[in-house]
Design an enzyme around this catalytic site. Structure first.
Site, PDB file in Angstrom:
ATOM      1  N   HIS A  42      39.832  35.790  35.019  1.00 54.39           N
ATOM      2  CA  HIS A  42      40.754  36.902  34.795  1.00 54.39           C
ATOM      3  C   HIS A  42      42.156  36.388  34.482  1.00 54.39           C
ATOM      4  CE1 HIS A  42      42.720  40.800  35.442  1.00 54.39           C
ATOM      5  NE2 HIS A  42      43.556  40.183  36.267  1.00 54.39           N
TER       6      HIS A  42
ATOM      7  N   GLU B  66      40.891  47.949  37.839  1.00 54.14           N
ATOM      8  CA  GLU B  66      40.754  46.557  38.277  1.00 54.14           C
ATOM      9  C   GLU B  66      39.730  46.545  39.415  1.00 54.14           C
ATOM     10  OE1 GLU B  66      42.632  44.222  36.735  1.00 54.14           O
ATOM     11  OE2 GLU B  66      44.134  45.496  35.765  1.00 54.14           O
TER      12      GLU B  66
ATOM     13  N   ASP C 244      42.637  48.675  41.923  1.00 55.97           N
ATOM     14  CA  ASP C 244      44.080  48.482  41.777  1.00 55.97           C
ATOM     15  C   ASP C 244      44.475  48.976  40.384  1.00 55.97           C
ATOM     16  OD1 ASP C 244      46.688  47.510  42.290  1.00 55.97           O
ATOM     17  OD2 ASP C 244      46.219  45.630  41.281  1.00 55.97           O
TER      18      ASP C 244
ATOM     19  N   SER D  52      46.539  53.236  44.128  1.00 58.44           N
ATOM     20  CA  SER D  52      45.442  52.287  44.330  1.00 58.44           C
ATOM     21  C   SER D  52      44.397  52.980  45.185  1.00 58.44           C
ATOM     22  CB  SER D  52      45.917  51.003  45.021  1.00 58.44           C
ATOM     23  OG  SER D  52      46.877  50.335  44.238  1.00 58.44           O
TER      24      SER D  52
END
Length: 455
Positions: free
Chosen positions: A146, A210, A244, A267
């Site tokens: 990532h 995410e 996230d 989040s």
């Protein structure tokens, strides 16, 4: 907390029959903790199949004793923090008592079943809450794949930060905007550069998910006192899924000291904490480091962590659009990854966090960072799945995506798997993108304009 015991027995079955279904997230070997609202009151509970053991009701019923009863009393309020702060033996005693109470051959089963309405509400009939009070939230950046991809997308000469292979990199997140899974995720407004390089303010055009795992701190450490690497596992109460959500357009323009408004708007957390003890059968060695990587500094190298610091957890992300749901098209899996794709263990994250004397507190949350792997399907955000927008994601109904659009719903799922063990799940972490709020003119701006006009 990592030793196998009777609660992990793969032969165990519960008299709550939904816990015995193939692929159930919450079999009797799991017993994750959460918090919920019932009849207007905050409660804590333990998931079993499609039911919840109401710990307040269990405490009132006095069906358990000893350390387990003390732990149940600590957890009988509306938050798990008092339970999480106890020494691990109390949590372990409560887990053993719950397992004995819920097993199919339990001598107490008829007594418990007769009180089912009080003890075992359905998960679908309650409103889930954040499982504990979260005072601080730290998000790490621990997937090499990532990190390297995003470095390339940004045009960096060295895609990996110089410190990446020497320490777990992190930023201090915003605990106040953590929310339990479900409902809307409001598209934020903010500053970003448009395709022509102009600085704009408005609804963020590049919204992303995410896929992460997060750890909850149980017992903290005293201010100025570090945590030894092989003691770090005892400070982790358990784990949940974390989305996230990221406004990449805002984040990439603003990021100098680290993420700020591109991350702090929302989040999402899955509502159930799968305890470290429940994951004992799924422990494995820490992910191996490539030849030529820097050697671990002594404070980040522990024999126990190297032998048991990994977890055999598979994670997935699903996407559905408004059109897909309207036409009966099922959500499509767009990511499948594994915790092996992290470069650092959670124990190393804990130890690094406290290495300068920073005091971690009960309920603090540590995110893993986006868990992306090397292959295409293991890319754990849309930015990577689309090569920063160059290769749009193709959906089964003909739609495409380079970023999340209003009405899109993202769902995370994860399972711990190991041959010979009963697989356990984490429940879902989901959210649906809602349109940005309309711009509001501030009273201060209006007053300032009137003052300038009057002058």
């Amino acid at each position: 907390m990592t030793a196998l015991n009777s609660t992990h027995d793969p032969a165990l079955r519960s008299w709550v029959e939904t816990a015995n279904l193939p692929g159930a997230d919450f079999p009797i070997q799991n017993l994750p903790f959460g918090a919920f609202e019932r009849d207007g009151h905050a409660r804590t509970g333990v998931a079993i199949g499609d039911r919840i053991v109401d710990l307040h009701a269990l405490h009132e019923a006095a069906l358990i004793d000893g350390d387990a009863a003390l732990a149940c009393a600590a957890a009988s309020g509306g938050s798990l923090n008092p339970l999480m702060a106890l020494e691990p033996r109390y949590l372990s005693a409560l887990r053993r008592a719950l397992s004995a109470l819920l097993r199919r051959d339990s001598p107490q089963a008829p007594q418990v079943q007769s009180r089912e309405a009080a003890l075992l509400p359905r998960i679908a009939d309650v409103t889930m809450r954040l499982p504990c009070e979260i005072g601080d939230y730290t998000d790490f950046l621990t997937s090499l794949y990532h990190t390297e991809r995003h470095g390339r997308y940004k045009g960096l000469a060295d895609p990996l930060p110089p410190a990446f292979k020497s320490l777990p990199i992190a930023y201090h997140g915003r605990a106040s905007s953590l929310r339990v899974s479900g409902g809307e995720v409001r598209r934020p407004r903010g500053q970003y550069r448009d395709p022509h390089g102009n600085v704009c303010f408005g609804p963020a055009p590049a919204l992303d998910f995410e896929l992460e795992l997060a750890a909850f701190i149980g017992r903290g450490n005293a201010f100025t006192q570090p945590i030894a690497i092989d003691d770090a596992h005892d400070h982790i109460f358990g784990y949940c899924l974390l989305n996230d959500w990221s406004a990449k357009s805002i984040q990439w323009f603003e990021q100098v000291l680290g993420p700020f408004l591109g991350k702090s708007f929302h989040s999402s957390l899955s509502p159930w904490i799968v305890t470290a003890e429940a994951l004992a059968p799924f422990r494995k060695p820490a992910p191996s480091r490539a030849a030529g990587d820097p050697a671990l500094l002594p404070h980040l190298h522990g024999t126990f962590d190297q032998q048991n610091g990994g977890l055999n957890i598979e994670l997935e992300a699903y996407l559905s659009t408004t059109k897909m749901r309207a036409n009966g098209v099922a959500a499509v899996r767009i990511t499948r990854t594994h915790l092996d794709n992290l470069y650092w263990t959670f124990a190393q994250m804990v130890t690094h966090h406290a290495s300068n004397g920073c005091n971690l507190r009960t309920g603090d949350l540590l995110g893993s960072g986006t868990i992306s792997g090397a292959d295409d399907l293991s890319r754990a955000c849309l930015t990577e799945l689309t090569n920063a927008g160059k290769d749009p994601l193709q959906l089964p109904n003909g739609e495409t995506r380079t970023a999340l659009e209003d009405g899109d719903e993202v769902v995370f799922r994860a399972r711990a798997v190991q041959p010979g063990a009963v697989s356990i799940g984490f429940g879902e972490c989901r959210g649906t993108i809602a349109p940005a709020l309309e711009a509001l003119a501030s009273s201060g701006s209006s007053m300032s304009s009137r003052s300038e006009a009057h002058a």
